[in-house]
Scaffold this active site. Structure first.
Site, short mmCIF file in Angstrom:
data_model
loop_
_atom_site.label_atom_id
_atom_site.label_comp_id
_atom_site.label_asym_id
_atom_site.label_seq_id
_atom_site.Cartn_x
_atom_site.Cartn_y
_atom_site.Cartn_z
N ALA A 156 -14.09 0.98 0.72
CA ALA A 156 -15.08 -0.08 1.10
C ALA A 156 -16.69 1.00 1.86
O ALA A 156 -17.05 0.27 1.08
CB ALA A 156 -14.16 0.37 2.77
N ARG A 211 7.57 -4.26 3.71
CA ARG A 211 7.22 -3.52 3.89
C ARG A 211 7.85 -3.23 5.33
O ARG A 211 9.11 -1.78 5.70
CB ARG A 211 5.74 -2.57 4.14
CG ARG A 211 5.77 -2.26 2.72
CD ARG A 211 4.27 -1.62 2.88
NE ARG A 211 3.53 -0.99 1.38
CZ ARG A 211 2.17 -0.52 1.07
NH1 ARG A 211 1.52 -0.54 2.00
NH2 ARG A 211 1.86 -0.63 -0.75
N GLY A 219 -2.65 4.64 -3.99
CA GLY A 219 -1.39 4.56 -5.37
C GLY A 219 -1.59 3.62 -7.53
O GLY A 219 -1.79 3.78 -8.10
N GLU A 271 -20.05 11.46 4.29
CA GLU A 271 -18.08 12.21 4.77
C GLU A 271 -18.08 12.75 5.74
O GLU A 271 -18.24 13.81 5.27
CB GLU A 271 -17.71 11.95 3.42
CG GLU A 271 -16.99 12.08 3.29
CD GLU A 271 -15.63 11.68 4.03
OE1 GLU A 271 -14.48 12.21 4.50
OE2 GLU A 271 -15.55 10.32 3.44
#
Length: 518
Positions: free
Chosen positions: A56, A346, A88, A75
């Site tokens: 994002a 899930r 993944g 960051e």
């Protein structure tokens, strides 16, 4: 009974939630603790400041920079990417080119229907519609930034999806998007990424709008802390102006052991997690403190495909999703019986596994299949899983049963019942076996098995945004001026539980939108 003490960090979390609650009950955006523009001296000035370097954040930075804006991306960790770089690598794209090539029929409506089913219908549909409408564009933008996807195999079908619609990066990792996108962003004029720079607070104007942030440069994350770093004071304090506004893309809080336990007391502080250690709640809580509306904070998704035999995400999810869940079965080791649809969403699967583990914490379910139960793109990972002893190989069903102390006759009966169902195209738990063309667990070994343990994986809740990625105030029900958000730090999109591979689509799509609109 021993009374539990509330730690200083817990108290800070509760205090932040209290501020969020006040905002929703009608308090103004500017609380007593708010940092006001008139009281600070800005060290640096930018048009746009982005908090976070995942899918994002980088997408937002790229789009904003392409508009000619001066962009700073902060960051807090020493490396870029957050959870995105260890993702993944699967991206759900309805009506993608590979689906057309392999004759797979899909639609935006079917995609949204699947998401709503997994999310128990509490999803904010307008956000899902936005993702569906721009998913292909988000995919193409990732490619424009240098990401490479597997184009020689059919798309994969993740649990809860009605059809195969997930495309994969060449290296089956989110790093296949993050690394080239980082290079792309850093190559844009007027766009800069700074690491070890922790966002601390928002700077507000006298009308309740966001005009900058306070940070600490040279910050060092303390991995020994259980929660966000209330007790970590490293770094030099600075104040940055954002003339156009701030984009919050700080990710979720699955690794925040204190805050997640406040939301769901069943999650122990010693429970392993799939996330990177920096996935904490601090940035989100600061948004709540200035009035952002909290949505679905208590819904924390557990990854049902993880294993207790390795730390973090590891190799097990690739083996289960691309193999033993898809074509094999999972059984309760106490009785040898299946207990769930291995390809359900899930939440459904994690809940089924937890029912067993709550009765006996040592009775981790086992999922297994034979050599034919693996997609071609995970064969290499299978060897890694075997070498790491996360996956075990057995010559016979008897040997598998003996190792895990499963009643062998009951186990063989479960295999026969499943195989009979796949041949008929009908499964007792509703698994879409017709999709797999009757692929059964073979009578002849070897058999490959993995122990299962759900792990906190994705936090459904966060700040409320609209379809323009503007953060909504809990006081006015209108956008907070100068504040946008995208990705896992937002709430509402996925409802009670996110479908696998939709996170990449969500993050890239709303990251793009935030960068376009700010």
């Amino acid at each position: 009974m021993k009374k539990e003490m509330v730690s200083r960090r817990d108290a800070l979390k509760i205090g932040a939630l209290g501020a969020a609650g006040l905002a929703m009950l009608g308090a103004t955006n500017a609380t007593a603790a708010t940092i006001l523009e008139k009281d600070v001296k800005f060290d640096e000035t930018y048009d746009v400041i982005v908090i976070g370097t995942g899918f994002a954040g980088l997408a937002a930075a790229a789009k904003a920079s392409q508009r000619g804006l001066k962009v700073l991306v902060v960051e807090k960790m020493g490396r870029v990417g957050g959870n995105s770089v260890i993702n993944g690598g699967g991206m759900a794209v309805p009506k993608n080119r590979l689906q057309t090539e392999y004759g797979i029929k899909d639609s935006n409506e079917l995609f949204i229907k699947d998401c709503l089913k997994a999310g128990l219908g509490i999803n904010h549909v307008e956000l899902l519609e936005t993702i569906a409408n721009r998913a292909h564009e988000a995919f193409e933008f990732a490619v424009e930034c240098g990401a490479k996807f597997q184009d020689d195999k059919p798309p994969l079908q993740f649990g809860g999806h009605t059809v195969p619609r997930s495309v994969f990066t060449k290296n089956s990792s989110g790093s296949g998007i993050i690394k080239p996108m980082t290079k792309f962003v850093e190559g844009l004029p007027g766009c800069k990424i700074v690491r070890r720079t922790k966002f601390d607070d928002f700077v507000m104007d006298d009308k309740g709008g966001v005009v900058g942030i306070t940070v600490r440069t040279g910050y060092r994350f303390n991995k020994k802390l259980l929660s966000d770093d209330a007790e970590n004071t490293t770094g030099e304090k600075k104040v940055f102006r954002a003339k156009k506004g701030v984009i919050l893309a700080a990710g979720g809080f699955s690794a925040d052991k204190v805050f997640r336990k406040l939301q769901d007391p069943r999650l122990g502080v010693d429970q392993d997690v799939t996330n990177h250690l920096g996935a904490t709640s601090g940035a989100m809580l600061k948004a709540f403190q200035i009035g952002a509306m909290p949505i679905h904070i208590g819904w924390i998704q557990q990854g049902p495909w993880a294993s207790p035999d390795e730390r973090g995400f590891g190799t097990a999810p690739h083996m289960t999703q691309g193999g033993v869940f898809k074509y094999g079965i999972a059984v309760d080791i106490r009785n040898g019986k299946r207990f769930m649809n291995e390809m359900a969403d899930r939440k459904t699967r994690a809940d089924a596994e937890y029912r067993i583990l709550h009765e006996d914490p040592t009775a981790n379910p086992v999922a297994f299949g034979t050599s034919n139960t693996f997609d071609k793109n995970v064969i290499a990972t299978r060897e890694k899983a075997l070498k790491a002893d996360v996956m075990k190989q057995f010559d016979t069903v008897d040997a598998l049963a003996a190792h895990y102390k499963i009643p062998v006759d009951a186990l063989k009966a479960s295999i026969k019942k499943y195989n009979d169902g796949t041949k008929k195209g009908v499964d007792e738990f509703g698994k879409p076996v017709k999709t797999y063309k009757g692929q059964c667990i073979e009578d002849k070994g070897p058999y490959f098995a993995i122990r299962l343990q759900p792990k906190p994986h994705h936090t459904m809740g966060g700040v409320k945004i609209n379809t323009k990625a503007q953060v909504i105030s809990g006081n006015t029900m209108k956008p907070i001026a100068g504040l946008y958000a995208a990705g896992e730090v937002t709430g509402g999109t996925h409802g009670a539980s996110r479908l696998g591979s939709v996170a990449v689509t969500d993050c890239l799509t709303f990251g793009m939108i935030a960068g376009e609109n700010i």
